[in-house]
Design a protein around this motif. Structure first.
Motif, short mmCIF file in Angstrom:
data_model
loop_
_atom_site.label_atom_id
_atom_site.label_comp_id
_atom_site.label_asym_id
_atom_site.label_seq_id
_atom_site.Cartn_x
_atom_site.Cartn_y
_atom_site.Cartn_z
N PHE A 38 -58.20 66.65 123.77
CA PHE A 38 -59.19 65.92 124.57
C PHE A 38 -59.84 64.80 123.75
CE2 PHE A 38 -61.58 69.32 122.57
CZ PHE A 38 -62.78 68.72 122.21
N VAL A 39 -59.92 64.99 122.41
CA VAL A 39 -60.45 63.92 121.57
C VAL A 39 -59.43 62.80 121.44
CG1 VAL A 39 -61.27 63.33 119.26
CG2 VAL A 39 -61.98 65.47 120.33
N MET A 40 -58.17 63.17 121.28
CA MET A 40 -57.13 62.14 121.21
C MET A 40 -57.06 61.33 122.50
SD MET A 40 -54.02 64.13 119.25
CE MET A 40 -54.25 64.77 117.58
N ALA A 41 -57.25 62.02 123.63
CA ALA A 41 -57.24 61.31 124.91
C ALA A 41 -58.40 60.33 124.99
CB ALA A 41 -57.31 62.32 126.06
N ALA A 42 -59.56 60.74 124.45
CA ALA A 42 -60.72 59.84 124.46
C ALA A 42 -60.46 58.63 123.57
CB ALA A 42 -61.96 60.60 124.00
#
Length: 293
Positions: A182-186
């Motif tokens: 989810f951090v990589m997606a952000a």
């Protein structure tokens, strides 16, 4: 799934947390003990059995009685009234000091995690190591040598000691999240490190920070009592549990209640906060909840 069923998940989670809290013996007992002292501190703003600073020399060192439930000290002051006002002092100092440590240390830790391996990360963590090298008592001595003793300086000293605690904790917890999907997606969506830390990292480590705050709060109470014991905390005539212990150390054989009352107040408050924090950790940790289900 219809729109009407969407809010069910948050409500179910809240019900699960409440049920877990009620089932946690440590949390319930710790909360009750803590609330008793918080209530005593709150009531002391508007009422105490006697004026906590009123000296009554003819009635000094009286044992517990109907007139003075916890007896009187060497100046004839009501010990129960002093315990109530002392609770206000200890709780306020510890609460503000933990707030200072969390407010400064958490952002520093998040910045260090976001810039992991960089010069900024190294500077922040080495500065934390430097602060850790000086105990809170030594920091207080340095501060009071310049500005004089007092509750405000005790808050500053304890607060400074709490900063690296929250910085290290938040950095360590944040580092484990920076590689999550989810951090990589952000990051792919174009969000910067500051925004990711505020919107995605901080909410996910908040439970850990809350539990640590309860631990630091209990340590803050001990630190405040220690500083007051050596004369670096709240100054007379303001009652303080540590100062009460210091004044009573030569009278334990003559009037043990003068030392037992503040000593038990410190022990019970720290025990209550630690039990509450231990129970809170179990409640907020999904793995612990599943293992006890």
């Amino acid at each position: 799934m219809t729109d009407a069923t969407l809010p069910a998940a948050p409500a179910s989670r809240r019900d699960s947390l409440i049920w877990s809290a009620l089932r946690s013996r440590n949390f319930v007992v710790g909360t009750i003990i803590t609330l008793i002292f918080v209530l005593a501190a709150s009531v002391s703003f508007v009422w105490t059995p006697y004026d906590a600073t009123l000296q009554d020399i003819p009635n000094k060192l009286k044992g517990p009685s109907w007139a003075h439930w916890l007896g009187t000290d060497h100046f004839g002051r009501d010990v129960l009234s002093m315990i109530m006002v002392g609770a206000r002092t200890s709780i306020a100092v510890a609460l503000v000091a933990v707030g200072i440590g969390a407010a400064i240390g958490t952002p520093l830790g998040l910045v260090a995690a976001a810039r992991r391996g960089s010069l900024l990360d190294e500077i922040i963590m080495r500065a934390n190591d430097l602060v850790f090298a000086f105990p809170a008592l030594l920091i207080a001595i340095l501060i009071t040598a310049v500005f004089g003793p007092g509750a405000v300086n005790a808050i500053i000293a304890i607060g400074i000691f709490n900063i690296p605690v929250f910085a290290r904790l938040s950095r360590g917890a944040a580092l484990s999240l920076w590689q999550r999907e989810f951090v990589m997606a952000a990051r792919v969506s174009g969000k910067g490190a500051v925004r990711i830390s505020a919107e995605h990292i901080l909410p996910n480590i908040l439970n850990t920070l809350v539990v640590q705050a309860t631990i630091q709060f209990s340590l803050g109470i001990l630190a405040e009592a220690s500083l007051a014991y050596v004369g670096l905390g709240a100054q007379p005539p303001t009652p303080s549990w540590g100062k009460m212990l210091s004044d009573a150390q030569t009278m334990i054989g003559l009037a043990p209640h003068v030392a037992l009352a503040p000593g038990l107040a410190i022990v019970l408050t720290v025990l209550g906060v630690n039990l509450m924090g231990d129970g809170l950790r179990d409640i907020l940790d999904p793995q612990t909840r599943r293992s006890r289900a």
